[in-house]
Design a protein around this motif. Structure first.
Motif, PDB file in Angstrom:
ATOM      1  N   UNK A   1      81.691 -33.663  98.130  1.00 31.30           N
ATOM      2  CA  UNK A   1      81.234 -32.635  99.060  1.00 31.30           C
ATOM      3  C   UNK A   1      80.644 -33.265 100.315  1.00 31.30           C
ATOM      4  N   UNK A   2      79.946 -34.391 100.147  1.00 26.38           N
ATOM      5  CA  UNK A   2      79.392 -35.069 101.312  1.00 26.38           C
ATOM      6  C   UNK A   2      80.508 -35.489 102.270  1.00 26.38           C
ATOM      7  N   UNK A   3      81.581 -36.047 101.724  1.00 24.07           N
ATOM      8  CA  UNK A   3      82.712 -36.464 102.561  1.00 24.07           C
ATOM      9  C   UNK A   3      83.343 -35.258 103.253  1.00 24.07           C
ATOM     10  N   UNK A   4      83.518 -34.159 102.514  1.00 25.87           N
ATOM     11  CA  UNK A   4      84.131 -32.961 103.086  1.00 25.87           C
ATOM     12  C   UNK A   4      83.308 -32.438 104.257  1.00 25.87           C
ATOM     13  N   UNK A   5      81.986 -32.329 104.075  1.00 25.09           N
ATOM     14  CA  UNK A   5      81.130 -31.807 105.146  1.00 25.09           C
ATOM     15  C   UNK A   5      81.170 -32.730 106.358  1.00 25.09           C
ATOM     16  N   UNK A   6      81.098 -34.043 106.123  1.00 26.79           N
ATOM     17  CA  UNK A   6      81.171 -35.000 107.232  1.00 26.79           C
ATOM     18  C   UNK A   6      82.483 -34.815 108.001  1.00 26.79           C
ATOM     19  N   UNK A   7      83.595 -34.743 107.278  1.00 32.02           N
ATOM     20  CA  UNK A   7      84.897 -34.627 107.929  1.00 32.02           C
ATOM     21  C   UNK A   7      85.009 -33.338 108.741  1.00 32.02           C
ATOM     22  N   UNK A   8      84.513 -32.223 108.200  1.00 31.24           N
ATOM     23  CA  UNK A   8      84.643 -30.955 108.905  1.00 31.24           C
ATOM     24  C   UNK A   8      83.712 -30.887 110.118  1.00 31.24           C
ATOM     25  N   UNK A   9      82.511 -31.476 110.021  1.00 31.79           N
ATOM     26  CA  UNK A   9      81.642 -31.543 111.209  1.00 31.79           C
ATOM     27  C   UNK A   9      82.292 -32.421 112.276  1.00 31.79           C
ATOM     28  N   UNK A  10      82.842 -33.559 111.846  1.00 32.42           N
ATOM     29  CA  UNK A  10      83.500 -34.456 112.800  1.00 32.42           C
ATOM     30  C   UNK A  10      84.699 -33.783 113.449  1.00 32.42           C
ATOM     31  N   UNK A  11      85.420 -32.949 112.695  1.00 34.63           N
ATOM     32  CA  UNK A  11      86.512 -32.178 113.312  1.00 34.63           C
ATOM     33  C   UNK A  11      85.975 -31.313 114.445  1.00 34.63           C
ATOM     34  N   UNK A  12      84.829 -30.677 114.186  1.00 36.89           N
ATOM     35  CA  UNK A  12      84.223 -29.827 115.208  1.00 36.89           C
ATOM     36  C   UNK A  12      83.805 -30.612 116.438  1.00 36.89           C
ATOM     37  N   UNK A  13      83.305 -31.829 116.222  1.00 37.73           N
ATOM     38  CA  UNK A  13      82.880 -32.671 117.350  1.00 37.73           C
ATOM     39  C   UNK A  13      84.090 -33.223 118.102  1.00 37.73           C
ATOM     40  N   UNK A  14      84.998 -33.856 117.354  1.00 32.33           N
ATOM     41  CA  UNK A  14      86.127 -34.553 117.978  1.00 32.33           C
ATOM     42  C   UNK A  14      87.121 -33.580 118.613  1.00 32.33           C
TER      43      UNK A  14
ATOM     44  N   UNK B   1      93.902 -34.706 109.687  1.00 36.86           N
ATOM     45  CA  UNK B   1      93.746 -33.554 108.808  1.00 36.86           C
ATOM     46  C   UNK B   1      93.063 -33.859 107.492  1.00 36.86           C
ATOM     47  N   UNK B   2      92.377 -35.015 107.428  1.00 40.87           N
ATOM     48  CA  UNK B   2      91.786 -35.430 106.156  1.00 40.87           C
ATOM     49  C   UNK B   2      90.706 -34.460 105.682  1.00 40.87           C
ATOM     50  N   UNK B   3      89.869 -33.966 106.638  1.00 36.61           N
ATOM     51  CA  UNK B   3      88.799 -33.049 106.247  1.00 36.61           C
ATOM     52  C   UNK B   3      89.335 -31.776 105.633  1.00 36.61           C
ATOM     53  N   UNK B   4      90.352 -31.189 106.277  1.00 42.76           N
ATOM     54  CA  UNK B   4      90.945 -29.960 105.767  1.00 42.76           C
ATOM     55  C   UNK B   4      91.672 -30.223 104.454  1.00 42.76           C
ATOM     56  N   UNK B   5      92.384 -31.354 104.380  1.00 42.31           N
ATOM     57  CA  UNK B   5      93.123 -31.701 103.166  1.00 42.31           C
ATOM     58  C   UNK B   5      92.170 -31.842 101.977  1.00 42.31           C
ATOM     59  N   UNK B   6      91.079 -32.593 102.144  1.00 41.00           N
ATOM     60  CA  UNK B   6      90.118 -32.787 101.051  1.00 41.00           C
ATOM     61  C   UNK B   6      89.429 -31.480 100.698  1.00 41.00           C
ATOM     62  N   UNK B   7      89.146 -30.676 101.709  1.00 42.16           N
ATOM     63  CA  UNK B   7      88.476 -29.397 101.466  1.00 42.16           C
ATOM     64  C   UNK B   7      89.318 -28.502 100.571  1.00 42.16           C
ATOM     65  N   UNK B   8      90.632 -28.459 100.829  1.00 41.57           N
ATOM     66  CA  UNK B   8      91.511 -27.618 100.029  1.00 41.57           C
ATOM     67  C   UNK B   8      91.553 -28.068  98.578  1.00 41.57           C
ATOM     68  N   UNK B   9      91.350 -29.378  98.357  1.00 36.23           N
ATOM     69  CA  UNK B   9      91.359 -29.898  96.993  1.00 36.23           C
ATOM     70  C   UNK B   9      90.055 -29.604  96.251  1.00 36.23           C
ATOM     71  N   UNK B  10      88.938 -29.544  96.972  1.00 41.86           N
ATOM     72  CA  UNK B  10      87.623 -29.583  96.325  1.00 41.86           C
ATOM     73  C   UNK B  10      86.849 -28.270  96.356  1.00 41.86           C
ATOM     74  N   UNK B  11      87.107 -27.428  97.362  1.00 48.12           N
ATOM     75  CA  UNK B  11      86.279 -26.240  97.516  1.00 48.12           C
ATOM     76  C   UNK B  11      87.126 -24.991  97.298  1.00 48.12           C
TER      77      UNK B  11
ATOM     78  N   UNK C   1      83.795 -21.985 103.506  1.00 51.57           N
ATOM     79  CA  UNK C   1      84.205 -22.275 102.132  1.00 51.57           C
ATOM     80  C   UNK C   1      83.003 -22.132 101.217  1.00 51.57           C
ATOM     81  N   UNK C   2      83.274 -22.134  99.902  1.00 48.17           N
ATOM     82  CA  UNK C   2      82.157 -22.144  98.963  1.00 48.17           C
ATOM     83  C   UNK C   2      82.492 -23.045  97.790  1.00 48.17           C
ATOM     84  N   UNK C   3      81.452 -23.467  97.090  1.00 51.56           N
ATOM     85  CA  UNK C   3      81.615 -24.206  95.843  1.00 51.56           C
ATOM     86  C   UNK C   3      80.827 -23.486  94.753  1.00 51.56           C
ATOM     87  N   UNK C   4      81.382 -23.452  93.555  1.00 46.23           N
ATOM     88  CA  UNK C   4      80.655 -22.923  92.408  1.00 46.23           C
ATOM     89  C   UNK C   4      79.715 -23.988  91.869  1.00 46.23           C
TER      90      UNK C   4
END
Length: 430
Positions: A182-195, A275-285, A299-302
């Protein structure tokens, strides 16, 4: 000035911590250094810090005794802990497992003290409610939420992500593997927003940077010379319930065609730089979704189990309230039967039609003064921005104060800070 306790016996580590404050946080904090267990406990009991830095692998401090006192005495539940440790002695996951009932705000190895400490301090004090999240959610609120406003600073992104996943792991809501993922996913998605969002880097731009071995972070800082880009932010909202956590990340960019990206990554390798952030997100959340413009992802996590103690029925009399700019929370002269926990947004305070103050989530509550003094509202309060509040009944809150008197100290400090700010404002006006 903010009081911070440094519970470290190693002089070299103390010097490194002191250097961070001297260089980056000068004149904003009073640091108290301790290595004696009795002195530490006296400090925690009577100096009332909101934040301490504790070395969990310090062999000269009786860590187990300190933790035992904190667990047994609700008076000692009012502060947050930034933990440091030596990964050569213990692993982070082992420490977090041991500290699952302790209010850990962030935890990192000696090797990154200089990199993480200053950023963590700034983020925590700008989002002060984080300090009280664990205690408030255990004793007062069944669910809680908050938000971060994130600069286009790649070096800060990991701190924001770690603050969220540490809270979740610390409460037993996620396991070790999910914490890392989850830490990696959040980092990747924030970085997508920045970059790609705020800085406008296209897929082609990033491909060329990676092909030529250039540092993407340096390009982002270069783009900051454009004031329009420098003023953009990434917004992260989180809602933590007993059963799941919802996260929304939004940037101020032009958006993107997320349907095309989702289709292009269907058979993508997780190690691909695009697309790593989106790819990992689809796998994990769960239920990953975008707004139509493509500048917001949800997204959400149980949670893995229901490990949270039940909130007493008297404390469940709460209601989530969402307000748009200009909407009134309460009017001057009204009865004061509720106190409001500030989850998100900026709030204006008016007295006799004059703007006399503002509140943000770091102020934790609004409506507390007249609420506790049994008086009618002494001000009209409205939303300056989009605002999310949790309304808490007088019965529930007073019951909590009776059982956990440190909440009285919390409110006293909030009152004192507001008076100081009002006095500064009045002095500036005159």
């Amino acid at each position: 000035m903010e009081l911070i306790g440094i519970l470290v016996s190693d002089n070299t580590i103390c010097d490194r911590i002191r250097a961070v404050f001297d260089k980056e946080l000068k004149n904003n904090f009073i640091l108290h250094f301790f290595s004696n267990t009795d002195a530490i406990l006296e400090f925690l009991n009577f100096d009332l810090p909101e934040l301490i830095i504790l070395d969990f692998t310090d062999c000269l401090i009786d860590i187990d005794s300190i933790l035992s006192h904190i667990r047994e005495d609700s008076w000692l539940h009012r502060f947050g802990i930034i933990g440091i440790f030596d990964k050569r002695i213990t692993l982070e996951k082992e420490l977090l497992r041991k500290l699952i009932d302790i209010n850990i705000i962030n935890l990192f190895d000696y090797s990154i003290i200089e990199k993480n400490l200053e950023k963590t301090i700034r983020i925590v004090l700008q989002n002060r409610q984080i300090i009280f999240h664990r205690d408030i959610s255990d004793k007062l609120l069944e669910d809680f939420s908050g938000s971060f406003i994130i600069d286009n600073d790649p070096d800060s992104v990991a701190c924001y992500s770690n603050l969220i996943v540490t809270i979740l792991f610390n409460k037993g809501y996620i396991d070790e593997q999910m914490k890392f993922s989850l830490q990696v996913v959040i980092i990747e998605l924030i970085m997508n927003g920045i970059e790609h969002g705020n800085c406008g880097l296209t897929h082609k731009d990033k491909s060329e940077l990676l092909r030529t071995g250039q540092d993407v972070s340096k390009i982002i800082y270069e783009k900051h010379k454009d004031r329009a880009i420098a003023n953009k932010r990434v917004y992260l909202d989180y809602e933590i319930t007993q059963y799941r956590t919802n996260i929304t990340i939004r940037d101020e960019g032009e958006g993107f065609d997320w349907r095309v990206v989702l289709k292009s990554i269907e058979n993508q390798d997780v190690l691909s730089p695009h697309g790593r952030g989106i790819f990992m997100s689809k796998l994990l959340v769960k239920e990953l979704s975008f707004n139509e413009k493509g500048n917001e992802v949800r997204f959400f996590i149980d949670h893995i189990k229901d490990s949270k103690p039940g909130i007493p029925a008297a404390f469940k009399e709460q209601e989530i309230i969402d307000l748009k700019p200009g909407e009134v929370i309460f009017y001057e002269g009204e009865e004061s039967d509720f106190i409001y926990y500030i989850s998100k947004g900026n709030i204006n305070i008016f007295h006799a039609n004059n703007l006399v103050g503002k509140l943000t989530p770091k102020d934790v509550f609004v409506g507390d003064m007249s609420f506790l003094l049994h008086e009618r509202r002494c001000a009209t309060v409205n939303a300056e921005t989009d605002v999310k509040l949790i309304r808490i009944s007088k019965k529930g809150f007073v019951s909590v104060i009776k059982n956990y008197p440190h909440y009285g100290i919390l409110l006293s400090k909030l009152f004192a800070n507001r008076l100081v700010n009002l006095n500064k404002k009045a002095a500036h006006i005159h």
